[in-house]
Motif scaffolding. Structure first.
Motif, PDB file in Angstrom:
ATOM      1  N   MET A  28      30.357 -14.881  43.368  1.00  0.00           N
ATOM      2  CA  MET A  28      30.367 -14.232  42.056  1.00  0.00           C
ATOM      3  C   MET A  28      31.473 -14.849  41.206  1.00  0.00           C
ATOM      4  N   THR A  29      31.108 -15.300  40.013  1.00  0.00           N
ATOM      5  CA  THR A  29      32.083 -15.880  39.085  1.00  0.00           C
ATOM      6  C   THR A  29      32.516 -14.792  38.114  1.00  0.00           C
ATOM      7  N   LEU A  30      33.791 -14.419  38.174  1.00  0.00           N
ATOM      8  CA  LEU A  30      34.312 -13.304  37.377  1.00  0.00           C
ATOM      9  C   LEU A  30      35.574 -13.723  36.635  1.00  0.00           C
ATOM     10  N   GLN A  31      35.631 -13.406  35.360  1.00  0.00           N
ATOM     11  CA  GLN A  31      36.813 -13.658  34.539  1.00  0.00           C
ATOM     12  C   GLN A  31      36.640 -12.890  33.240  1.00  0.00           C
ATOM     13  N   GLY A  32      37.678 -12.164  32.841  1.00  0.00           N
ATOM     14  CA  GLY A  32      37.584 -11.328  31.654  1.00  0.00           C
ATOM     15  C   GLY A  32      37.635 -12.079  30.340  1.00  0.00           C
ATOM     16  N   VAL A 143      38.351 -18.292  36.974  1.00  0.00           N
ATOM     17  CA  VAL A 143      38.767 -19.501  36.270  1.00  0.00           C
ATOM     18  C   VAL A 143      40.118 -19.269  35.591  1.00  0.00           C
ATOM     19  N   VAL A 144      41.034 -20.218  35.778  1.00  0.00           N
ATOM     20  CA  VAL A 144      42.286 -20.261  35.024  1.00  0.00           C
ATOM     21  C   VAL A 144      42.264 -21.547  34.219  1.00  0.00           C
ATOM     22  N   ALA A 149      44.091 -20.006  26.080  1.00  0.00           N
ATOM     23  CA  ALA A 149      43.563 -18.934  26.939  1.00  0.00           C
ATOM     24  C   ALA A 149      44.310 -18.799  28.257  1.00  0.00           C
ATOM     25  N   ILE A 150      45.391 -19.552  28.441  1.00  0.00           N
ATOM     26  CA  ILE A 150      46.040 -19.564  29.748  1.00  0.00           C
ATOM     27  C   ILE A 150      46.545 -18.186  30.167  1.00  0.00           C
ATOM     28  N   MET A 151      47.176 -17.440  29.254  1.00  0.00           N
ATOM     29  CA  MET A 151      47.731 -16.143  29.635  1.00  0.00           C
ATOM     30  C   MET A 151      46.624 -15.127  29.919  1.00  0.00           C
ATOM     31  N   ASP A 152      45.550 -15.173  29.125  1.00  0.00           N
ATOM     32  CA  ASP A 152      44.430 -14.255  29.361  1.00  0.00           C
ATOM     33  C   ASP A 152      43.780 -14.522  30.718  1.00  0.00           C
ATOM     34  N   THR A 153      43.597 -15.801  31.060  1.00  0.00           N
ATOM     35  CA  THR A 153      42.947 -16.114  32.332  1.00  0.00           C
ATOM     36  C   THR A 153      43.865 -15.816  33.512  1.00  0.00           C
ATOM     37  N   LEU A 154      45.168 -15.983  33.321  1.00  0.00           N
ATOM     38  CA  LEU A 154      46.115 -15.610  34.381  1.00  0.00           C
ATOM     39  C   LEU A 154      46.073 -14.105  34.630  1.00  0.00           C
TER      40      LEU A 154
END
Length: 261
Positions: A28-32, A143-144, A149-154
């Protein structure tokens, strides 16, 4: 009364074949955060599993951008999990029963809009433990990315790492397309967020920031047309050197996936 998924899990526990092959995995690929390459990750996973000679079923649950569904070669199933801002329980239950009963590895691409409701519903219903009881290993890919978008993905990675049960595995994809993944001069592996959660991470896959006018242009053209590596290499629309570069990219990414899948 037990659900079909619970009955399938019970049957899997009692069967216990002595010389059976490893059970199919559920990816499952999950990222907000949207637009960071989740569908690309899902397509690469599906391509790798197919190239390994294993059957794979692809499901696209993104309610906004059905990008994975655009890959004709992957024969993706479309499934709407959201009804407004809430999970459609009937469709969600149907998906879980499919995951338990499917005699193949499954790749599920999920959109940013359904990230919170889906992850919450999965946690509330003990989906990872149910899949484990049925002999399926849940592998969550997140995904980071570099750039803005680095802080959101972290943050998305941190939320998943803290909330997922031990029965679920995690793989982090470092997508450098938008820039180097650096924060205050630290690489991802040096960041506090990773150091705190690294015990939950099975492995990392790095998608390099390829040179724009050569490798980058080839990859962009392939992704825009929703082509697999094999389709692009067979297409007359790609020149000889473009096909060579795509073959090199495929080898690099597949070799990394082999270490974590």
């Amino acid at each position: 009364m037990a659900t079909k998924a619970q009955q399938a899990a019970d049957e899997a526990l009692t069967a216990a074949p002595a010389l059976s092959q490893p059970a199919p995995q559920i990816h499952m690929t999950l990222q907000g955060k949207g637009g960071v390459g989740k569908s690309m990750v899902s397509s690469l996973l599906a391509q790798y599993i197919t190239a390994s000679g294993r059957p794979v079923t692809c499901i696209d649950t993104d309610p906004v951008n059905d990008t994975l569904s655009g890959y004709a070669a992957l024969k993706v199933r479309r499934l709407d999990l959201l009804q407004g801002n809430q999970i459609n329980t009937r469709n969600f239950d149907a998906m879980i029963e499919l995951l338990v009963s499917e005699n193949a590895s499954v790749v599920v691409d999920n959109g940013a809009a359904s990230f919170l409701p889906l992850t919450s519903y999965m946690l509330e219903n003990g989906v990872a433990d149910l899949l484990a009881a049925s002999g399926r290993q849940l592998v969550v890919h997140t995904v980071v990315t570099g750039g803005q978008a680095i802080m959101d993905t972290l943050t998305g990675f941190d939320q998943l790492a803290r909330q997922l049960p031990e029965s679920a595995q995690m793989v982090v994809w470092l997508n450098e397309y938008f820039g180097d993944i650096l924060a205050e001069g630290k690489s991802f592996q040096e960041m506090k967020t990773y150091q705190i959660n690294k015990h939950r991470v099975k492995g990392l896959v790095r998608i390099k920031r390829y040179t724009g006018e050569t490798f980058g242009k080839d990859m962009e053209m392939m992704l825009d047309r929703k082509l697999t590596f094999d389709e692009a290499v067979s297409s007359p629309d790609f020149g000889l050197m473009a096909k060579q570069r795509l073959t090199m990219m495929k080898r690099d990414i597949f070799n990394q996936i082999a270490l974590v899948v």
